[in-house]
Scaffold this motif. Structure first.
Motif, PDB file in Angstrom:
ATOM      1  N   LEU A  43      -3.104  35.682  34.912  1.00  0.00           N
ATOM      2  CA  LEU A  43      -3.314  34.799  36.055  1.00  0.00           C
ATOM      3  C   LEU A  43      -2.009  34.533  36.794  1.00  0.00           C
ATOM      4  O   LEU A  43      -1.983  34.412  38.014  1.00  0.00           O
ATOM      5  CB  LEU A  43      -3.917  33.475  35.588  1.00  0.00           C
ATOM      6  N   TYR A  44      -0.938  34.425  36.043  1.00  0.00           N
ATOM      7  CA  TYR A  44       0.364  34.134  36.628  1.00  0.00           C
ATOM      8  C   TYR A  44       1.443  34.635  35.676  1.00  0.00           C
ATOM      9  O   TYR A  44       1.155  35.037  34.544  1.00  0.00           O
ATOM     10  CB  TYR A  44       0.536  32.631  36.894  1.00  0.00           C
ATOM     11  N   ALA A  45       2.679  34.611  36.136  1.00  0.00           N
ATOM     12  CA  ALA A  45       3.775  35.174  35.349  1.00  0.00           C
ATOM     13  C   ALA A  45       4.057  34.338  34.107  1.00  0.00           C
ATOM     14  O   ALA A  45       4.196  33.111  34.201  1.00  0.00           O
ATOM     15  CB  ALA A  45       5.032  35.247  36.210  1.00  0.00           C
ATOM     16  N   PRO A  46       4.150  34.973  32.947  1.00  0.00           N
ATOM     17  CA  PRO A  46       4.522  34.227  31.739  1.00  0.00           C
ATOM     18  C   PRO A  46       5.991  33.833  31.788  1.00  0.00           C
ATOM     19  O   PRO A  46       6.816  34.498  32.442  1.00  0.00           O
ATOM     20  CB  PRO A  46       4.259  35.239  30.618  1.00  0.00           C
ATOM     21  N   LEU A  47       6.323  32.763  31.100  1.00  0.00           N
ATOM     22  CA  LEU A  47       7.713  32.313  31.032  1.00  0.00           C
ATOM     23  C   LEU A  47       8.460  33.061  29.936  1.00  0.00           C
ATOM     24  O   LEU A  47       7.871  33.442  28.921  1.00  0.00           O
ATOM     25  CB  LEU A  47       7.774  30.814  30.744  1.00  0.00           C
ATOM     26  N   PRO A  48       9.760  33.256  30.106  1.00  0.00           N
ATOM     27  CA  PRO A  48      10.556  33.770  28.994  1.00  0.00           C
ATOM     28  C   PRO A  48      10.668  32.706  27.914  1.00  0.00           C
ATOM     29  O   PRO A  48      10.309  31.546  28.134  1.00  0.00           O
ATOM     30  CB  PRO A  48      11.917  34.049  29.645  1.00  0.00           C
ATOM     31  N   GLU A  49      11.162  33.084  26.754  1.00  0.00           N
ATOM     32  CA  GLU A  49      11.359  32.099  25.686  1.00  0.00           C
ATOM     33  C   GLU A  49      12.394  31.072  26.138  1.00  0.00           C
ATOM     34  O   GLU A  49      13.467  31.433  26.640  1.00  0.00           O
ATOM     35  CB  GLU A  49      11.831  32.783  24.415  1.00  0.00           C
ATOM     36  N   LEU A  50      12.072  29.794  25.985  1.00  0.00           N
ATOM     37  CA  LEU A  50      12.945  28.720  26.444  1.00  0.00           C
ATOM     38  C   LEU A  50      13.586  28.034  25.242  1.00  0.00           C
ATOM     39  O   LEU A  50      12.893  27.388  24.441  1.00  0.00           O
ATOM     40  CB  LEU A  50      12.161  27.715  27.275  1.00  0.00           C
ATOM     41  N   THR A  51      14.883  28.165  25.112  1.00  0.00           N
ATOM     42  CA  THR A  51      15.621  27.562  24.003  1.00  0.00           C
ATOM     43  C   THR A  51      16.876  26.883  24.541  1.00  0.00           C
ATOM     44  O   THR A  51      17.376  27.239  25.620  1.00  0.00           O
ATOM     45  CB  THR A  51      16.022  28.621  22.965  1.00  0.00           C
ATOM     46  N   PRO A  52      17.423  25.910  23.807  1.00  0.00           N
ATOM     47  CA  PRO A  52      18.630  25.212  24.265  1.00  0.00           C
ATOM     48  C   PRO A  52      19.806  26.165  24.470  1.00  0.00           C
ATOM     49  O   PRO A  52      19.964  27.147  23.746  1.00  0.00           O
ATOM     50  CB  PRO A  52      18.906  24.215  23.129  1.00  0.00           C
ATOM     51  N   ASP A  85       1.791  40.352  39.053  1.00  0.00           N
ATOM     52  CA  ASP A  85       2.969  41.205  39.000  1.00  0.00           C
ATOM     53  C   ASP A  85       4.256  40.454  39.334  1.00  0.00           C
ATOM     54  O   ASP A  85       5.278  41.049  39.685  1.00  0.00           O
ATOM     55  CB  ASP A  85       2.813  42.408  39.941  1.00  0.00           C
ATOM     56  N   THR A  86       4.219  39.134  39.231  1.00  0.00           N
ATOM     57  CA  THR A  86       5.426  38.328  39.405  1.00  0.00           C
ATOM     58  C   THR A  86       6.106  38.156  38.055  1.00  0.00           C
ATOM     59  O   THR A  86       5.435  38.036  37.023  1.00  0.00           O
ATOM     60  CB  THR A  86       5.078  36.956  40.011  1.00  0.00           C
ATOM     61  N   SER A  87       7.427  38.146  38.045  1.00  0.00           N
ATOM     62  CA  SER A  87       8.177  37.916  36.807  1.00  0.00           C
ATOM     63  C   SER A  87       9.055  36.681  36.963  1.00  0.00           C
ATOM     64  O   SER A  87       9.635  36.451  38.031  1.00  0.00           O
ATOM     65  CB  SER A  87       9.058  39.126  36.474  1.00  0.00           C
ATOM     66  N   VAL A  88       9.105  35.870  35.921  1.00  0.00           N
ATOM     67  CA  VAL A  88      10.050  34.756  35.882  1.00  0.00           C
ATOM     68  C   VAL A  88      11.312  35.285  35.206  1.00  0.00           C
ATOM     69  O   VAL A  88      11.305  35.636  34.027  1.00  0.00           O
ATOM     70  CB  VAL A  88       9.478  33.549  35.113  1.00  0.00           C
ATOM     71  N   GLU A  95      14.179  27.578  38.202  1.00  0.00           N
ATOM     72  CA  GLU A  95      13.360  28.750  37.843  1.00  0.00           C
ATOM     73  C   GLU A  95      13.567  29.826  38.900  1.00  0.00           C
ATOM     74  O   GLU A  95      13.397  29.572  40.091  1.00  0.00           O
ATOM     75  CB  GLU A  95      11.899  28.316  37.789  1.00  0.00           C
ATOM     76  N   CYS A  96      13.978  31.017  38.467  1.00  0.00           N
ATOM     77  CA  CYS A  96      14.100  32.164  39.361  1.00  0.00           C
ATOM     78  C   CYS A  96      12.948  33.123  39.093  1.00  0.00           C
ATOM     79  O   CYS A  96      12.670  33.443  37.933  1.00  0.00           O
ATOM     80  CB  CYS A  96      15.422  32.893  39.141  1.00  0.00           C
ATOM     81  N   PHE A  97      12.297  33.586  40.143  1.00  0.00           N
ATOM     82  CA  PHE A  97      11.164  34.483  39.954  1.00  0.00           C
ATOM     83  C   PHE A  97      11.140  35.541  41.043  1.00  0.00           C
ATOM     84  O   PHE A  97      11.627  35.327  42.153  1.00  0.00           O
ATOM     85  CB  PHE A  97       9.847  33.699  39.932  1.00  0.00           C
TER      86      PHE A  97
END
Length: 225
Positions: A68-77, A146-149, A166-168
């Protein structure tokens, strides 16, 4: 009346957190989120604007099995900043939850006001509601298969509140689709864009303690993308 913990960042500071930054006091927001003049970006076109490019006659219907939309990359501190890891993870989790709530609503036309209030507040909540209503009034949904974060990180932090950027990068199949047939009706501009979300502690009247919510959203520069 909901309380909101605001501090520094792109606003004027109105409170301070404890040593860990986990117990930010409650105050009222006074100034809106502003894009830094040195990092000014051309705003991303609103969904209600005229299409910048007419879809091709053979634009394919989006498949039900496509994302449905671009998945997020793994978010860590980030080990290189001064934010306590526990708080930074909470901020990133609040951002990820708001992202999922927003884009699921845009992509399906399904959401509850409680879901929106749990993740957004203030002008951010108003903006999401307006987008949902606009899409529904035109019987379309917004999909970005086909959008990428490309990157998500905290650009500013003070007193338990943070600006998350957030850059996409959008692709040719990102846009709006008829809700019934899933035929493309609007193709979004292709390119790399960025957006800032201000995340703060907010406590609603029916809550026992504050929680992190997105309170403001603004286009951002792409220099660091």
């Amino acid at each position: 009346m909901a309380g909101i913990a605001t501090c520094g960042l792109l606003l004027a500071c109105s409170g301070a957190a404890d040593e860990d930054g986990l117990d930010a006091p409650l105050a009222e927001a006074e100034e809106p989120l502003e894009t830094s003049p040195a990092n000014e970006a051309e705003p991303e076109p609103e969904a209600t604007e005229e299409p910048v490019d007419e879809p091709a006659d053979d634009a394919p219907a989006i498949g039900e099995d496509e994302p449905l939309y671009a998945p997020l990359p793994e978010l860590t501190p980030d080990p290189d900043n001064d934010i306590p890891d526990e708080l930074e993870q909470l901020i990133l989790d609040a951002y990820a939850n708001a992202y999922d709530v927003e884009y699921t609503a845009y992509a399906t036309g399904e959401s509850t006001d409680r879901e929106l209030q749990d993740s957004h507040f203030g002008t951010a909540l108003d903006s999401v509601r307006e987008t949902i209503d606009s899409l529904a009034s035109r019987a379309v949904v917004e999909r970005s298969p086909d959008t990428s974060v490309d990157r998500v990180w905290i650009t500013q932090f003070e007193g338990g509140a943070a600006v998350v950027r957030e850059c996409f990068t959008t692709g040719p199949r990102t846009g709006q689709y008829a809700a019934d047939s899933l035929e493309m009706t609007y193709r979004a501009p292709e390119g790399t864009f960025a957006q800032d979300r201000l995340i703060e502690f907010v406590q609603l009247d029916d809550e026992d303690e504050p929680r992190l919510r997105v309170t403001q959203m603004s286009p951002a520069g792409t220099d660091e993308c």
